[in-house]
Write a protein that holds these residues in place. Sequence first.
Motif, mmCIF file in Angstrom:
data_model
loop_
_atom_site.group_PDB
_atom_site.id
_atom_site.type_symbol
_atom_site.label_atom_id
_atom_site.label_comp_id
_atom_site.label_asym_id
_atom_site.label_seq_id
_atom_site.Cartn_x
_atom_site.Cartn_y
_atom_site.Cartn_z
ATOM 1 N N SER A 55 0.820 -1.208 0.000
ATOM 2 C CA SER A 55 0.000 0.000 0.000
ATOM 3 C C SER A 55 0.853 1.257 0.000
ATOM 4 N N VAL A 56 2.072 1.147 0.560
ATOM 5 C CA VAL A 56 2.983 2.303 0.601
ATOM 6 C C VAL A 56 3.787 2.409 -0.690
ATOM 7 N N GLU B 71 3.158 14.242 5.372
ATOM 8 C CA GLU B 71 2.929 14.965 6.618
ATOM 9 C C GLU B 71 2.704 13.985 7.762
ATOM 10 N N LEU B 72 3.364 14.271 8.873
ATOM 11 C CA LEU B 72 3.225 13.480 10.092
ATOM 12 C C LEU B 72 2.422 14.279 11.108
ATOM 13 N N PHE C 84 12.432 6.771 -1.292
ATOM 14 C CA PHE C 84 11.739 6.963 -0.014
ATOM 15 C C PHE C 84 10.608 5.947 0.181
ATOM 16 N N LEU C 85 9.772 5.778 -0.799
ATOM 17 C CA LEU C 85 8.612 4.891 -0.651
ATOM 18 C C LEU C 85 9.048 3.442 -0.446
ATOM 19 N N GLN C 86 10.036 3.001 -1.213
ATOM 20 C CA GLN C 86 10.494 1.627 -1.086
ATOM 21 C C GLN C 86 11.112 1.385 0.289
ATOM 22 N N ILE D 263 0.748 10.342 3.064
ATOM 23 C CA ILE D 263 1.744 10.209 1.999
ATOM 24 C C ILE D 263 1.199 10.847 0.721
ATOM 25 N N PHE D 264 1.528 12.085 0.491
ATOM 26 C CA PHE D 264 1.185 12.813 -0.734
ATOM 27 C C PHE D 264 -0.325 12.844 -0.998
#
Length: 869
Positions: free
Chosen positions: A530-531, A561-562, A590-592, A622-623
């Motif tokens: 999913s990420v 954003e966290l 980053f995503l991987q 995430i975006f």
Amino acid sequence: MTQVSSTKKEKSFFTGAMGHNFKFNVKDNFKLMIVIFVLHFAAAPLLLITSLAEILTTGRHGGFDDGFITAAVIGTGLAAASGMICALTVFKYLYNKSAVDMRLSLPMTTSQRFISDFLSGLFIYIVPYIAAEIISWLLLLAGHILCDGKTFSYILPDQTDPRQEKTYSWVCNFFEQAAPFLWRGMLGGLMLMIMFYAVTVLVAGCCGNIFESAAYDILLNCLVPVSVYLGIYSVSSNVTGFLEDVYIQKIIPYCGPFGGAYGVILSLENLNAQLETPYHYSMYSPSLIEPLSFGIWFLLFTLCTLAVMGISYLIYRKRRAEDTGKPVVFGIFHHIIMTLGIFSLCYLMVVDGTQNFVPVIVITFIVYLVMHVIRNRGFGKIVSGLVIYGATIVFSIGSFLLIHDTKAFGAGDYVPDPESIASAQITYVGMFGKGARNEGLISELTDISALNTLTETHKQIIEYHNNNDESSDLYKCHMDDTFSIKYKLKSGRTVMRSYYYLGNTAVNTLSTLDTTREVTQSRAEHVKRSVTEYVIASLNEYEENSDYMGNKQKRTDLYAELTPQWIYSSGGKDYHDSCRKGYSELPEDFLQRLGDCLYNDILSESPEEYYTPSGRVWQFNIFNMNYIKLKESYTETMAYLSSCGFDTLPEPTEELVKKFITSPIDGIGISMSSQPLIEYMTGEDLPTATYYYLNGGYFRYKDTSITPYTFSAAYEYYDDLLTLIKHSYKEYKSDESCYTISVSGNSAVISEEYSDVAERVFIRMTADRASYMAEQDFFEAPFERDDNGNSFYGYSEYLSKFIEFYGKDKIVSALSCYYDSKTAEDTYKNLTEWAKVNTNFGDEYSEIYDALAAEGYKVVTEAYTVPLD
């Protein structure tokens, strides 16, 4: 020598007479071939021509015009139906005695005559189709050469300012994408036509005149798939959890040309889903039902077609010349058609569970009698006909009753023995799957202990359904999506079941699988995908849409954003203390890397931390393409995010709580459950009434909204509310009674160690609510409704149970945290007075309440009732 040569020529299978007969049939129906070609040309070729012309002249492709689609559908339907004309025209001599004698006198054997006639009729039928499809491929090739891979531009009004025009551009790949659909549709359509033609020839051999041939041909093509479907549906309607789609997709696509058309559609839908959004398809639409493969369908359907051809040949050989003119040459064929028809009518009328068979018998008898008269040209052989009808209706009704009374011969209660299971697949990756709904995600179990748990869960689900009437059970525990099981037995057999309502016992048993190795592995793989795959596919789609709309910024306006876990529900953009990074600020991989870290953290998560987390929880956006939870226990993930600049870990603040309190839209509510719960799994089975209770079950005050118009006193204890928000979890399983908190309609369980804080806030909220209603003089309107549509009689009932449950000492003690002792005592007194106000309700409602009470119901509000234990 000459004599010998002549003898060999006569023994040759393909004689000159066969060729002459073939040419004669084709020449005699040449005009029909032209008509069929024109009808086929109005389908795919015409659509491709319009698409090619539109792209080359306007620079865009806006889809197919409705008029051309209508023409294509009508043309294809008429061209396909012409197969009946082709077959009956070529074999028309079977219905005329003089023509039969003339054909039999030709120098051909029975096999030669049949093959010559069969192939000539098939030639007339399919050659125009093949010609039209060759043109389609040439047009597709031309479109691919002229358009695919090229950028086209067109001008439209600007979306931001319609007064201005804007140029849009796009890269064409239409013809390339159409190719796999075209060749599958072409081959599938060809086989459907051949099957339809073969069935018509079969029927022509069974009938003695053209009227019966046409009528029985239509009946046979319709009744075979319909009767199979109704038989499957009758089983599914009597067996809870039976997956009818499995058997429909396994059988219907091979039930003649109409069933075959369904198979082609299924295979094209499967192709479309995989080509358009391969990851979305695999993540959100997968099922334990394997999609129909076009290659497998084509092979099996071809074998079925060859079998029909063989049967039609055998019938032709067995047909005698003196049978010409009879309505039906073979009586067994008539009885097959009538059995299918009566079976279908019977099941169609009773498949919904109605067992009043009198109308069924009357209607089927009339149909049978009409068909008997048509076949026998009168009432001849009526006695034997009635006997056959009686046997047919007894078989149809009896088979339905047998399926109904035995639950399809025990299939409804069948659960395989764990020792006999090789593996099991379930659409489940844990009770905390995406909103308790696992989106079709699949876990595969092979461990014997996990299989024991699964079969025990399955038995509890069956017991729940056997003991509860779904139409009246108000307390159903279910998942937001179906829970499906697919057993693969060691014997090679496959058993599949699917359920929506599970029951609390089964849900609790099922949840013990969450921390097993196999389910944890599936959950970790899902989160990683999913990420990575999902977000990457969404980014690519976003970029393509940006190009299409002329947005040259592409990914520059995206950010990650966290935030604290509650921020998403309140609109994260309003929370200024979040930790945010733009797309360009993050590493290329980053995503991987993030997916790998989450995968490792989930695999190493302890059962205690999974069921009852104790640390902080954040929401990671995430975006704007995916939202995931991040726990403090995810050490590898948090360390990686810190290295990427997410080193400020935001927490809820007093300002956040004040925002919820002061907003007339957002609100905070506290609820209390008086039994162990699994939040989200059991939360959906509760009624939506504002005030409700169930003896031995839920005692909950669901809708305590705090707004400046009603509960200004909430400012006095917002620090307690902040504590509860900080220590509440959207994913939490408790074996003890717990409080829950609702923020802007999103619920979470409050950690058990903070139950004392939740209790005093809950009691204070109830007191605030009662005080407010007293100030508004609501005592004078016991049967009117408040703004939420709830009667105040229901609220007084709630207060009575509230006081009984907590008792004076606990209520006064909780209120003393916020008031002095005298005010706390006075508030308790007001609560008890409120509870007594509407005890004696008016006579006009007595009869209604008494009637409901006699049925075992307890009125909580005028709009909702709950059953007593």
